[in-house]
Design an enzyme around this catalytic site. Structure first.
Site, short mmCIF file in Angstrom:
data_model
loop_
_atom_site.label_atom_id
_atom_site.label_comp_id
_atom_site.label_asym_id
_atom_site.label_seq_id
_atom_site.Cartn_x
_atom_site.Cartn_y
_atom_site.Cartn_z
N HIS A 287 0.83 -1.20 0.00
CA HIS A 287 0.00 0.00 0.00
C HIS A 287 0.87 1.26 0.00
O HIS A 287 1.96 1.25 0.57
CB HIS A 287 -0.85 0.07 1.29
CG HIS A 287 -2.02 -0.84 1.30
ND1 HIS A 287 -3.27 -0.44 0.90
CD2 HIS A 287 -2.15 -2.13 1.68
CE1 HIS A 287 -4.12 -1.46 1.03
NE2 HIS A 287 -3.45 -2.49 1.51
N HIS A 330 -4.97 -0.42 11.80
CA HIS A 330 -4.25 0.83 11.97
C HIS A 330 -4.59 1.50 13.29
O HIS A 330 -5.72 1.40 13.77
CB HIS A 330 -4.65 1.76 10.80
CG HIS A 330 -3.89 3.03 10.72
ND1 HIS A 330 -2.52 3.12 10.80
CD2 HIS A 330 -4.31 4.31 10.54
CE1 HIS A 330 -2.14 4.37 10.68
NE2 HIS A 330 -3.22 5.12 10.54
N GLU A 336 -10.01 10.73 12.74
CA GLU A 336 -10.59 10.50 11.43
C GLU A 336 -12.12 10.47 11.50
O GLU A 336 -12.71 9.55 12.08
CB GLU A 336 -10.09 9.17 10.85
CG GLU A 336 -8.58 9.06 10.77
CD GLU A 336 -8.11 7.69 10.32
OE1 GLU A 336 -8.97 6.85 9.97
OE2 GLU A 336 -6.90 7.44 10.34
N HIS A 360 -13.08 7.53 14.11
CA HIS A 360 -11.99 6.77 14.70
C HIS A 360 -10.98 7.79 15.22
O HIS A 360 -10.24 8.39 14.44
CB HIS A 360 -11.37 5.81 13.68
CG HIS A 360 -12.36 4.84 13.13
ND1 HIS A 360 -12.78 4.85 11.82
CD2 HIS A 360 -13.07 3.85 13.73
CE1 HIS A 360 -13.66 3.88 11.63
NE2 HIS A 360 -13.85 3.26 12.78
N HIS A 366 -8.57 0.56 14.32
CA HIS A 366 -9.64 0.34 13.37
C HIS A 366 -9.07 -0.38 12.15
O HIS A 366 -7.86 -0.55 12.01
CB HIS A 366 -10.32 1.65 12.97
CG HIS A 366 -9.38 2.70 12.46
ND1 HIS A 366 -8.54 3.43 13.28
CD2 HIS A 366 -9.13 3.16 11.22
CE1 HIS A 366 -7.84 4.29 12.58
NE2 HIS A 366 -8.17 4.14 11.31
#
Length: 429
Positions: A287, A330, A336, A360, A366
């Site tokens: 990623h 994460h 967020e 979050h 999460h």
């Protein structure tokens, strides 16, 4: 139909009547057509040129001549930071969409605050809101002295009739109204629901692209600023609402404040079509960080640390090999707030629906739910396109405090944590 000028951060000039805009000067002794010259400053006078924001407007009456004494009014469910701390336990939070009300409701009563962060008085932080509008503003006008507003329609189309011109938006587009810009909000058809970020800090700007280079992400040419379009309404019984210092104020006016016949400068509202965002990503394995999806950023005094980032998760191809393709598990120092405009979000295919939202917070773990993990872990890794989806995130360096209204919403999903209960122990020694 509204007309626009293209470009982000440009110094524009526009006039609704020929000859209204002074040439080669800002404040002549007598402005053409009997207009008044007025400057609207979005930054201190001595801000560096790259961040100095101001526009000169040429209007029928100056702003100061169009207001009387302000009186406080009930702000309804619109809240500002700092809010009294509500002691919800730390952990992921998610809500269903809030239904549109049956009663008539304009923008003034339609802003419902979900989270606040920072301090409105010191111009730090932000607030995350939803808006629910069932009625156009008619003899009501408004400006926000506390922050700029990023509107994200999710259902229904909205017209922002501003003193700089007219902006029409639909789901898939956003409008940014700078601090201090007067407007009236109208419906284009049926009721409208959406999200709004109230940015107390530095104005939104385009993020640096770094090694990405000169192209992709949000391209400057795709931002549209309206041309001048004035409103001449005299002898009306109207109200001007102002959000200032975290409170809502009102004064009676008898003339429309949207009376700017011409203007020039770089401080003005604009719109952007999110479907023109050109995403970049990994093309072999692993990623990239989700920061590659940042469309707009409000910088802080700490380089690389945003007061607020506006991040998009649009249509895109997934092509990486030997990679767990959804967003990874994460914990983040940033907070967020996330919303879904349309479609399905790949890490939460169940329970997170268009019009819904989640939070979050800082250092709250999460990631994909159990079903998404199982599907992604066993999927055949052929190129796959995520189609018909548009999610977004307001990400801030400051923890976001949930309002009492949001904490007590019937749509708060008390069982949200259950989506991870099905994660199985995979370890083999």
């Amino acid at each position: 139909m509204p007309e626009y000028q293209s470009g982000f951060g440009n110094s524009f000039e526009t006039e609704a009547l020929a000859g209204a805009l002074p040439v080669g000067r800002n404040s002549p002794q007598k402005v053409a057509l009997g207009l008044y010259a007025e400057q609207l400053s979005g930054s201190p006078f001595t801000a560096p040129r790259a961040s100095n924001e101001r526009s000169w407007v040429y209007r029928i009456l100056p702003s100061v001549g169009n207001v009387g004494r302000f009186e406080p009014v009930d702000a309804g469910l619109w809240r500002s930071a700092p809010e009294p701390t509500l002691h919800l336990p730390p952990g992921p939070l998610r809500w269903d969409p809030v239904p549109l009300p049956d009663a008539p409701q304009t923008l003034i009563g339609g802003v419902h605050t979900i989270t606040t962060a920072g301090d409105v008085a010191t111009h730090t932080g932000m607030a995350s809101h939803i808006f629910l509008i069932t009625k156009s503003m008619e003899n009501e006008y408004f400006y926000n002295a506390d922050g700029e507003m990023l509107f994200i329609p999710q259902e229904g189309s909205v017209r922002f009739r501003t003193e700089f011109g007219i902006i029409d938006t639909e789901p898939g587009e956003v409008a940014v109204i700078p601090r201090g810009v007067k407007l009236r909000v109208e419906l284009l058809g049926g009721p409208a629901r959406g999200y709004m970020c109230e940015n107390y800090g530095g104005a939104f700007t385009l993020p640096e692209r770094g090694p990405i280079g000169a192209n992709c992400l949000a391209n400057p040419r795709d931002f549209l600023t309206p041309v001048a379009a004035y409103e001449e309404r005299d002898g009306i019984a109207a109200s001007l609402y102002v959000k200032w210092g975290g409170a809502l104020w009102r004064t009676a006016i008898d003339h429309s404040p949207l009376d700017v016949v011409a203007w020039h400068g770089n401080y003005a509202p604009y719109k952007y079509d999110l479907r023109r965002f050109s995403p970049v990503g990994p093309v072999l394995f692993d990623h990239a960080d989700p920061s590659i999806f940042t469309a707009l950023t409000s910088p802080s005094e700490t380089p690389g640390t945003a007061n607020v980032d506006f991040v998009l998760f649009p249509e895109r191809w997934l092509v990486t090999e030997d990679t767990f393709r959804p967003p990874w598990y994460h914990m983040n120092v940033m907070s967020e707030f996330m919303g879904l405009i349309y479609g399905v979000y790949d890490a939460k295919p169940e329970g997170f629906v268009p019009g819904g939202f989640s939070l979050h917070n800082s250092m709250t773990p999460h990631g994909p739910d159990a079903d998404a993990f199982e599907a992604a872990s066993t999927a055949e890794l052929t190129p796959r396109k995520l189609s018909g989806t548009m999610a977004f995130m307001f990400e801030s360096r400051i923890p976001q405090r949930v309002t009492e209204y949001a904490a007590n919403l019937a749509g708060r999903q008390e069982n949200y944590l259950d989506c991870w209960r099905g994660l199985k122990r995979q370890f083999v020694s």
